[in-house]
Design a protein around this motif. Structure first.
Motif, PDB file in Angstrom:
ATOM      1  N   ASP A 369      43.502  17.856 -83.208  1.00  0.00           N
ATOM      2  CA  ASP A 369      43.073  17.134 -84.291  1.00  0.00           C
ATOM      3  C   ASP A 369      43.514  15.652 -84.348  1.00  0.00           C
ATOM      4  O   ASP A 369      43.281  15.026 -85.452  1.00  0.00           O
ATOM      5  CB  ASP A 369      43.308  17.903 -85.535  1.00  0.00           C
ATOM      6  N   ARG A 370      44.361  15.060 -83.139  1.00  0.00           N
ATOM      7  CA  ARG A 370      44.734  13.707 -83.497  1.00  0.00           C
ATOM      8  C   ARG A 370      43.540  12.722 -83.677  1.00  0.00           C
ATOM      9  O   ARG A 370      42.420  13.209 -83.025  1.00  0.00           O
ATOM     10  CB  ARG A 370      45.607  13.495 -82.050  1.00  0.00           C
ATOM     11  N   ALA A 371      43.868  11.872 -84.457  1.00  0.00           N
ATOM     12  CA  ALA A 371      42.713  11.117 -84.808  1.00  0.00           C
ATOM     13  C   ALA A 371      42.245  10.259 -83.562  1.00  0.00           C
ATOM     14  O   ALA A 371      41.064   9.709 -83.517  1.00  0.00           O
ATOM     15  CB  ALA A 371      43.223  10.063 -85.826  1.00  0.00           C
ATOM     16  N   GLY A 372      43.074   9.782 -82.752  1.00  0.00           N
ATOM     17  CA  GLY A 372      42.681   8.994 -81.627  1.00  0.00           C
ATOM     18  C   GLY A 372      42.124   9.659 -80.458  1.00  0.00           C
ATOM     19  O   GLY A 372      41.494   9.342 -79.334  1.00  0.00           O
ATOM     20  N   GLU A 373      41.911  10.999 -80.505  1.00  0.00           N
ATOM     21  CA  GLU A 373      41.317  11.771 -79.249  1.00  0.00           C
ATOM     22  C   GLU A 373      40.009  11.664 -79.195  1.00  0.00           C
ATOM     23  O   GLU A 373      39.322  11.707 -80.027  1.00  0.00           O
ATOM     24  CB  GLU A 373      41.856  13.340 -79.610  1.00  0.00           C
ATOM     25  N   GLY A 374      39.547  11.558 -77.807  1.00  0.00           N
ATOM     26  CA  GLY A 374      38.131  11.413 -77.655  1.00  0.00           C
ATOM     27  C   GLY A 374      37.387  12.749 -77.713  1.00  0.00           C
ATOM     28  O   GLY A 374      37.792  13.649 -77.150  1.00  0.00           O
ATOM     29  N   VAL A 375      36.365  12.478 -78.187  1.00  0.00           N
ATOM     30  CA  VAL A 375      35.297  13.872 -78.193  1.00  0.00           C
ATOM     31  C   VAL A 375      33.899  13.217 -77.814  1.00  0.00           C
ATOM     32  O   VAL A 375      33.623  12.066 -77.953  1.00  0.00           O
ATOM     33  CB  VAL A 375      35.020  14.487 -79.597  1.00  0.00           C
ATOM     34  N   VAL A 376      32.934  14.434 -77.492  1.00  0.00           N
ATOM     35  CA  VAL A 376      31.596  13.815 -76.978  1.00  0.00           C
ATOM     36  C   VAL A 376      30.763  14.503 -78.161  1.00  0.00           C
ATOM     37  O   VAL A 376      30.840  16.076 -78.647  1.00  0.00           O
ATOM     38  CB  VAL A 376      31.166  14.285 -75.512  1.00  0.00           C
ATOM     39  N   VAL A 377      29.690  13.732 -78.834  1.00  0.00           N
ATOM     40  CA  VAL A 377      28.998  14.641 -79.944  1.00  0.00           C
ATOM     41  C   VAL A 377      27.529  14.527 -79.663  1.00  0.00           C
ATOM     42  O   VAL A 377      27.160  13.461 -78.818  1.00  0.00           O
ATOM     43  CB  VAL A 377      29.160  13.375 -81.180  1.00  0.00           C
ATOM     44  N   SER A 378      26.782  15.360 -79.845  1.00  0.00           N
ATOM     45  CA  SER A 378      25.508  15.710 -79.620  1.00  0.00           C
ATOM     46  C   SER A 378      24.659  16.280 -80.788  1.00  0.00           C
ATOM     47  O   SER A 378      25.408  16.739 -81.617  1.00  0.00           O
ATOM     48  CB  SER A 378      25.241  16.070 -78.531  1.00  0.00           C
ATOM     49  N   LEU A 388      27.608  11.239 -77.201  1.00  0.00           N
ATOM     50  CA  LEU A 388      27.935  10.049 -77.571  1.00  0.00           C
ATOM     51  C   LEU A 388      29.768  10.285 -77.716  1.00  0.00           C
ATOM     52  O   LEU A 388      30.048  11.162 -78.144  1.00  0.00           O
ATOM     53  CB  LEU A 388      27.590   9.830 -78.902  1.00  0.00           C
ATOM     54  N   ALA A 389      30.492   9.225 -76.842  1.00  0.00           N
ATOM     55  CA  ALA A 389      31.878   9.324 -76.985  1.00  0.00           C
ATOM     56  C   ALA A 389      32.528   8.550 -78.141  1.00  0.00           C
ATOM     57  O   ALA A 389      31.922   7.485 -78.449  1.00  0.00           O
ATOM     58  CB  ALA A 389      32.238   8.960 -75.606  1.00  0.00           C
ATOM     59  N   MET A 390      33.296   9.405 -78.790  1.00  0.00           N
ATOM     60  CA  MET A 390      33.849   8.522 -80.027  1.00  0.00           C
ATOM     61  C   MET A 390      35.343   9.295 -80.326  1.00  0.00           C
ATOM     62  O   MET A 390      35.385  10.316 -79.987  1.00  0.00           O
ATOM     63  CB  MET A 390      32.936   8.461 -81.095  1.00  0.00           C
ATOM     64  N   PRO A 391      36.058   8.615 -81.224  1.00  0.00           N
ATOM     65  CA  PRO A 391      37.304   9.159 -81.737  1.00  0.00           C
ATOM     66  C   PRO A 391      37.068  10.413 -82.291  1.00  0.00           C
ATOM     67  O   PRO A 391      35.933  10.442 -83.246  1.00  0.00           O
ATOM     68  CB  PRO A 391      38.021   8.155 -82.444  1.00  0.00           C
ATOM     69  N   ARG A 392      37.922  11.502 -82.280  1.00  0.00           N
ATOM     70  CA  ARG A 392      37.763  12.755 -82.976  1.00  0.00           C
ATOM     71  C   ARG A 392      37.424  12.525 -84.450  1.00  0.00           C
ATOM     72  O   ARG A 392      36.777  13.107 -85.403  1.00  0.00           O
ATOM     73  CB  ARG A 392      38.822  13.615 -82.900  1.00  0.00           C
ATOM     74  N   ALA A 393      38.386  11.310 -85.070  1.00  0.00           N
ATOM     75  CA  ALA A 393      38.308  10.989 -86.468  1.00  0.00           C
ATOM     76  C   ALA A 393      37.004  10.599 -87.028  1.00  0.00           C
ATOM     77  O   ALA A 393      36.599  11.146 -88.007  1.00  0.00           O
ATOM     78  CB  ALA A 393      39.492  10.175 -86.715  1.00  0.00           C
ATOM     79  N   LEU A 394      36.322   9.852 -86.180  1.00  0.00           N
ATOM     80  CA  LEU A 394      35.090   9.337 -86.600  1.00  0.00           C
ATOM     81  C   LEU A 394      34.066  10.623 -86.542  1.00  0.00           C
ATOM     82  O   LEU A 394      33.375  10.648 -87.490  1.00  0.00           O
ATOM     83  CB  LEU A 394      34.760   8.213 -85.752  1.00  0.00           C
ATOM     84  N   ALA A 395      34.166  11.302 -85.528  1.00  0.00           N
ATOM     85  CA  ALA A 395      33.157  12.384 -85.471  1.00  0.00           C
ATOM     86  C   ALA A 395      33.294  13.329 -86.630  1.00  0.00           C
ATOM     87  O   ALA A 395      32.485  13.885 -87.287  1.00  0.00           O
ATOM     88  CB  ALA A 395      33.374  13.063 -84.185  1.00  0.00           C
ATOM     89  N   SER A 396      34.660  13.672 -87.122  1.00  0.00           N
ATOM     90  CA  SER A 396      34.758  14.426 -88.225  1.00  0.00           C
ATOM     91  C   SER A 396      34.277  13.654 -89.400  1.00  0.00           C
ATOM     92  O   SER A 396      33.859  14.552 -90.401  1.00  0.00           O
ATOM     93  CB  SER A 396      36.385  14.745 -88.360  1.00  0.00           C
ATOM     94  N   LYS A 397      34.476  12.605 -89.647  1.00  0.00           N
ATOM     95  CA  LYS A 397      34.117  11.851 -90.761  1.00  0.00           C
ATOM     96  C   LYS A 397      32.572  11.972 -90.930  1.00  0.00           C
ATOM     97  O   LYS A 397      31.867  12.143 -91.928  1.00  0.00           O
ATOM     98  CB  LYS A 397      34.408  10.483 -90.933  1.00  0.00           C
TER      99      LYS A 397
END
Length: 476
Positions: A369-378, A388-397
């Motif tokens: 759950d680190r804020a800077g970890e990269g995730v892929v969102v779809s 879409l690649a983005m930081p996990r923190a942004l995806a969670s918000k």
């Protein structure tokens, strides 16, 4: 015969309402429609029910043996996509096709129903016949942006406000009689929607100091200057059109300096209609996303019509059912939104990294759950076509804000006249204002960090409001 020639989504909705009243909420629309003198083919009905499920008007099928729906060659085999949802019940009572009716509800939530009813009236009156010549250029000039839908609003509104309507039509290569008829249809639709939502007039028509019930809803209240208000209005029109037309989404990629269009999750290659204002736009980003009204087939060619560019934030916040699909990504990217195709890492290294990242997540959820970890969102319906690649923190918000917007939307579906009461809650009003900020910012990278902060603040505020309401209601 008319039943066979017509789109069946609206007819299926009405059939499901009749079945609901008969105490058969889970029965298929085909079981009702096959009693007609000239019943539509079972596969056509199944396709219509699939569309209704995709827009959230029907629940998923729960009956055993339904996994092969839409693939059966037996026209008498029962098919069902479940029961009507509150959205489905509301759509069945609106004087619009289901997807356009859903657009009207989102427009009501964001305070742009006056503008969007102009668009819907054009779409229902066969908008292509409104222009005498050079439709693409005239649409782009009317809209001030490469959006057919924004052009339709300005077309009707400009005609309505013009002191010399004949001159307005001549200047914009419009057919006077057709535009006049469209204006009448728009005014009638506005009255019908006002009765449904029980509002005397749109919030968009109020002065800036009281717009949005004092919380900046609709056009952002007093926060938007005159020029910004026009941009905000256009952005919201495009966003709510996307929310209702989804999954009618197209993607434009640049291949060897030439635009290539695809739709239907990338399975169909298409061309843009020559009358679309989107053909007059300049889109430096690749890929660029669009929503569209119609996909017309001429022999082996497909053409997109009724097209507007949309930011990925509109897709992530407003489109589809359920939560965002989020998966781990090993490679980090400093940009707020990017396509995984833009990563420069070697494919084999990515695969090894993904496996290692997966093991790390299983071993330590806190590290995952680190804020800077990269995730892929779809989105569930689009799969890897939208990644879409983005930081996990942004995806969670964004995930949290999406859930809160869905909550508000479903509340209006259950009680259409509830929006004024909802907006008395400061958290709900703030949530809509922040959502507007994000949608207007679009894909502007300089605004995305502000959007992320807004998303987190809005979702947190709304969650607290829901908790307070649950406490007051004794857990109801």
């Amino acid at each position: 015969p008319e039943m066979i020639r017509s789109p069946l989504e609206d007819l299926c909705l009405r059939s499901k309402v009749m079945l609901l009243r008969a105490g058969k909420p889970g029965a298929s629309a085909h079981s009702y429609l096959r009693k007609a003198l000239d019943p539509p083919p079972a596969k056509t009905v199944v396709g219509a029910e699939l569309t209704l499920k995709e827009i959230g008007a029907l629940t998923a099928a729960t009956n055993a043996g339904q996994e092969d729906q839409g693939n059966s060659s037996d026209p008498d085999k029962e098919h069902s996509w479940g029961s009507l949802t509150p959205l489905g019940v509301l759509l069945s009572g609106l004087p619009l096709p289901p997807q356009l009716a859903k657009i009207a509800i989102w427009a009501h939530l964001f305070g742009v129903e006056e503008q969007v009813t102009n668009v819907l009236a054009c779409l229902q009156s066969n908008a292509t016949r409104l222009f005498e010549a050079d439709g693409a250029s005239r649409k782009a000039a009317l809209a001030g942006c490469p959006s057919d839908h924004v052009a339709f609003h300005h077309l009707v509104d400009g005609f309505k406000q013009s002191a010399n309507r004949q001159a307005f039509c001549e200047q914009n290569c419009l057919r006077y009689n057709d535009v006049s008829t469209t204006l009448d249809a728009s005014l009638k639709l506005k009255d019908e929607l006002r009765r449904l939502f029980r509002q005397p007039r749109s919030r968009a028509s109020k002065s800036a100091d009281v717009q949005g019930h004092g919380h900046g809803h609709g056009h952002g209240g007093g926060r938007w200057a005159a020029d910004g208000r026009s941009k905000c209005e256009s952005a919201l029109i495009q966003a709510v059109m996307c929310a209702g037309l989804y999954p009618n989404v197209a993607r434009r990629d640049m291949v060897n300096s030439a635009p290539k269009w695809s739709c239907c999750s990338g399975n169909v290659k298409a061309n843009l209609s020559q009358t679309s204002a989107a053909g007059k736009g300049r889109f430096p980003k690749s890929p660029q996303w669009f929503c569209f009204n119609d996909l017309n087939q001429i022999e082996t060619l497909y053409k997109l019509d009724g097209v507007s560019p949309i930011p990925v934030t509109a897709l992530l916040l407003l489109c589809g059912e359920g939560p965002l699909q989020i998966r781990a990504q090993h490679a980090r990217n400093s940009r707020a939104f990017s396509s995984p195709d833009e990563e420069n890492d070697d494919d084999e290294e990515d695969e090894e990294g993904d496996a290692a990242a997966g093991a790390e997540h299983a071993a330590d959820d806190d590290d995952a759950d680190r804020a800077g970890e990269g995730v892929v969102v779809s989105l569930l319906e689009l799969g890897d076509w939208l990644s879409l690649a983005m930081p996990r923190a942004l995806a969670s918000k964004l995930q949290a804000l999406r859930g809160m917007l869905q909550y508000l939307f479903k509340t209006i579906c259950v009680q259409p006249s509830s929006l004024p009461e909802i907006l008395k809650d400061e958290a709900a009003a703030t949530l809509l204002e922040l959502s507007t900020t994000i949608l207007v910012a679009g894909d502007d990278e300089n605004a995305q960090s502000q959007a992320a902060t807004a998303a987190g603040a809005g979702a947190a505020a709304m969650e607290k409001a829901v908790e307070r309401g649950t406490a007051r209601g004794g857990g109801g």
